[in-house]
Design a protein around this motif. Structure first.
Motif, PDB file in Angstrom:
ATOM      1  N   ILE A   9      97.666  41.408  69.747  1.00  0.00           N
ATOM      2  CA  ILE A   9      98.513  42.606  69.658  1.00  0.00           C
ATOM      3  C   ILE A   9      99.925  42.109  69.386  1.00  0.00           C
ATOM      4  O   ILE A   9     100.443  41.278  70.121  1.00  0.00           O
ATOM      5  CB  ILE A   9      98.484  43.434  70.964  1.00  0.00           C
ATOM      6  CG1 ILE A   9      97.073  43.927  71.244  1.00  0.00           C
ATOM      7  CG2 ILE A   9      99.443  44.617  70.876  1.00  0.00           C
ATOM      8  CD1 ILE A   9      96.228  42.943  72.032  1.00  0.00           C
TER       9      ILE A   9
ATOM     10  N   TYR B 125     103.656  50.189  74.707  1.00  0.00           N
ATOM     11  CA  TYR B 125     103.040  48.985  75.267  1.00  0.00           C
ATOM     12  C   TYR B 125     102.034  49.358  76.360  1.00  0.00           C
ATOM     13  O   TYR B 125     100.907  48.832  76.383  1.00  0.00           O
ATOM     14  CB  TYR B 125     104.126  48.076  75.834  1.00  0.00           C
ATOM     15  CG  TYR B 125     103.596  46.840  76.527  1.00  0.00           C
ATOM     16  CD1 TYR B 125     103.322  45.681  75.812  1.00  0.00           C
ATOM     17  CD2 TYR B 125     103.360  46.848  77.907  1.00  0.00           C
ATOM     18  CE1 TYR B 125     102.828  44.551  76.451  1.00  0.00           C
ATOM     19  CE2 TYR B 125     102.867  45.723  78.547  1.00  0.00           C
ATOM     20  CZ  TYR B 125     102.610  44.579  77.824  1.00  0.00           C
ATOM     21  OH  TYR B 125     102.113  43.471  78.458  1.00  0.00           O
TER      22      TYR B 125
ATOM     23  N   THR C 294     104.026  42.485  68.786  1.00  0.00           N
ATOM     24  CA  THR C 294     105.276  43.227  68.966  1.00  0.00           C
ATOM     25  C   THR C 294     106.317  42.574  68.080  1.00  0.00           C
ATOM     26  O   THR C 294     106.653  41.403  68.272  1.00  0.00           O
ATOM     27  CB  THR C 294     105.745  43.180  70.429  1.00  0.00           C
ATOM     28  OG1 THR C 294     104.808  43.888  71.244  1.00  0.00           O
ATOM     29  CG2 THR C 294     107.108  43.835  70.580  1.00  0.00           C
TER      30      THR C 294
ATOM     31  N   VAL D 295     100.561  36.600  77.422  1.00  0.00           N
ATOM     32  CA  VAL D 295     101.742  37.255  76.852  1.00  0.00           C
ATOM     33  C   VAL D 295     102.734  36.174  76.449  1.00  0.00           C
ATOM     34  O   VAL D 295     103.207  35.394  77.290  1.00  0.00           O
ATOM     35  CB  VAL D 295     102.383  38.233  77.851  1.00  0.00           C
ATOM     36  CG1 VAL D 295     103.565  38.950  77.205  1.00  0.00           C
ATOM     37  CG2 VAL D 295     101.347  39.247  78.338  1.00  0.00           C
TER      38      VAL D 295
ATOM     39  N   ASN E 149     104.724  38.317  70.909  1.00  0.00           N
ATOM     40  CA  ASN E 149     106.051  38.879  70.718  1.00  0.00           C
ATOM     41  C   ASN E 149     106.841  38.057  69.696  1.00  0.00           C
ATOM     42  O   ASN E 149     107.036  36.852  69.884  1.00  0.00           O
ATOM     43  CB  ASN E 149     106.818  38.920  72.047  1.00  0.00           C
ATOM     44  CG  ASN E 149     106.222  39.936  73.004  1.00  0.00           C
ATOM     45  OD1 ASN E 149     106.042  41.098  72.670  1.00  0.00           O
ATOM     46  ND2 ASN E 149     105.906  39.499  74.220  1.00  0.00           N
TER      47      ASN E 149
ATOM     48  N   TYR F 230      99.158  38.875  73.536  1.00  0.00           N
ATOM     49  CA  TYR F 230     100.283  39.720  73.136  1.00  0.00           C
ATOM     50  C   TYR F 230     101.326  38.795  72.519  1.00  0.00           C
ATOM     51  O   TYR F 230     101.921  37.970  73.216  1.00  0.00           O
ATOM     52  CB  TYR F 230     100.859  40.478  74.335  1.00  0.00           C
ATOM     53  CG  TYR F 230     100.055  41.691  74.726  1.00  0.00           C
ATOM     54  CD1 TYR F 230     100.421  42.963  74.295  1.00  0.00           C
ATOM     55  CD2 TYR F 230      98.911  41.561  75.504  1.00  0.00           C
ATOM     56  CE1 TYR F 230      99.673  44.081  74.644  1.00  0.00           C
ATOM     57  CE2 TYR F 230      98.155  42.670  75.858  1.00  0.00           C
ATOM     58  CZ  TYR F 230      98.541  43.917  75.419  1.00  0.00           C
ATOM     59  OH  TYR F 230      97.783  45.022  75.755  1.00  0.00           O
TER      60      TYR F 230
ATOM     61  N   THR G  31      94.343  37.533  79.514  1.00  0.00           N
ATOM     62  CA  THR G  31      95.390  38.088  78.663  1.00  0.00           C
ATOM     63  C   THR G  31      96.625  37.198  78.742  1.00  0.00           C
ATOM     64  O   THR G  31      97.125  36.915  79.822  1.00  0.00           O
ATOM     65  CB  THR G  31      95.747  39.519  79.114  1.00  0.00           C
ATOM     66  OG1 THR G  31      94.583  40.349  78.966  1.00  0.00           O
ATOM     67  CG2 THR G  31      96.883  40.091  78.272  1.00  0.00           C
TER      68      THR G  31
ATOM     69  N   SER H 245      98.918  50.996  74.869  1.00  0.00           N
ATOM     70  CA  SER H 245      98.091  49.990  74.206  1.00  0.00           C
ATOM     71  C   SER H 245      97.332  49.159  75.228  1.00  0.00           C
ATOM     72  O   SER H 245      96.127  48.903  75.085  1.00  0.00           O
ATOM     73  CB  SER H 245      98.967  49.081  73.338  1.00  0.00           C
ATOM     74  OG  SER H 245      98.227  47.989  72.839  1.00  0.00           O
ATOM     75  N   THR H 246      98.022  48.735  76.280  1.00  0.00           N
ATOM     76  CA  THR H 246      97.403  47.892  77.304  1.00  0.00           C
ATOM     77  C   THR H 246      96.269  48.625  78.008  1.00  0.00           C
ATOM     78  O   THR H 246      95.197  48.055  78.258  1.00  0.00           O
ATOM     79  CB  THR H 246      98.457  47.433  78.322  1.00  0.00           C
ATOM     80  OG1 THR H 246      99.466  46.680  77.636  1.00  0.00           O
ATOM     81  CG2 THR H 246      97.837  46.573  79.396  1.00  0.00           C
TER      82      THR H 246
END
Length: 222
Positions: free
Chosen positions: A80, A108, A82, A126, A54, A52, A124, A111-112
């Motif tokens: 993914i 969010y 953001t 982030v 960001n 993820y 995963t 999607s997760t």
């Protein structure tokens, strides 16, 4: 534990469903090599690797690793995004930032949940959590995000690693670290020293692991 194989053995002991907080300082390359280590671990063990990203944090990591001679390290990683505009890896979904956190969080979470069904057993990662919290200046929105994170604790579909820059978090109006440390099942403080990536386990559901240090030469990752 002083080599990559032993670090991987340590990661094997982190259970599916755990939320792992990795704290690092932006004064060195701990973030970059932590992500690369987790990618190598996922590849070695045959787990899906999901990022993820960001606000284009992965772009910075990718460029930093390029200076070490490692080009396009994440070209096959599932990403993914953001916010942000620079695509690194296989971007399969985008989650728009919103002024209203509840709208963003709903997207969010949806999607997760979809990705958990598709990539069960994933590692995963982030990235850029501190960048998201820089937009938060009220307690209601702050705890909306924290509550959303709590809901994924115990999800057997993944092991989640949240990377946070402590130097940035400590100057934010609402420092997320105390609550993130409370939510996380495992807390690791990562740093680079003398050509080695070192992780100290500050919190773990396995009592014997608290206080452990794991480390490996960064040359084993390049």
């Amino acid at each position: 534990m002083v080599n990559l194989g032993e670090v991987f053995n340590f990661l094997d002991r982190i259970k599916m469903g755990e939320t792992v907080l990795v704290e690092y300082s932006s004064s060195n390359y701990a973030m970059d090599f932590t992500v690369l280590l987790l990618k190598r671990y996922a590849e070695e063990r045959g787990y899906p690797f999901v990022i993820y990203d960001n606000l284009d944090t992965l772009y910075i990591i990718d460029k930093h690793l390029g200076f070490f001679g490692l080009k396009d390290a994440f070209s096959n990683s599932i990403v993914i995004k953001t916010g942000g505009v620079i695509n690194i890896g296989r971007v399969i979904e985008r989650i728009a930032l919103e002024r209203e956190p509840a709208i963003y969080l709903k997207r969010y979470e949806d999607s997760t949940k979809r990705l958990q069904d598709k990539y069960r057993g994933s590692i995963t990662v982030v990235l850029g959590m501190e960048r998201l919290f820089a937009f938060i200046n009220d307690f209601f929105s702050f705890y909306e995000i924290m509550t959303s994170m709590e809901r994924f604790l115990g999800s057997a579909a993944r092991r989640a690693f949240y990377l946070c820059d402590t130097r940035v978090c400590n100057i934010l109006p609402l420092n997320p670290l105390p609550e993130l440390e409370n939510i996380a099942s495992t807390v690791i403080r990562a740093k680079i020293r003398e050509g080695r990536i070192i992780g100290k386990i500050c919190k773990s559901p396995k009592a014997e692991m608290m206080g452990w240090k794991v480390e490996a030469p960064i040359t084993e990752l390049l």
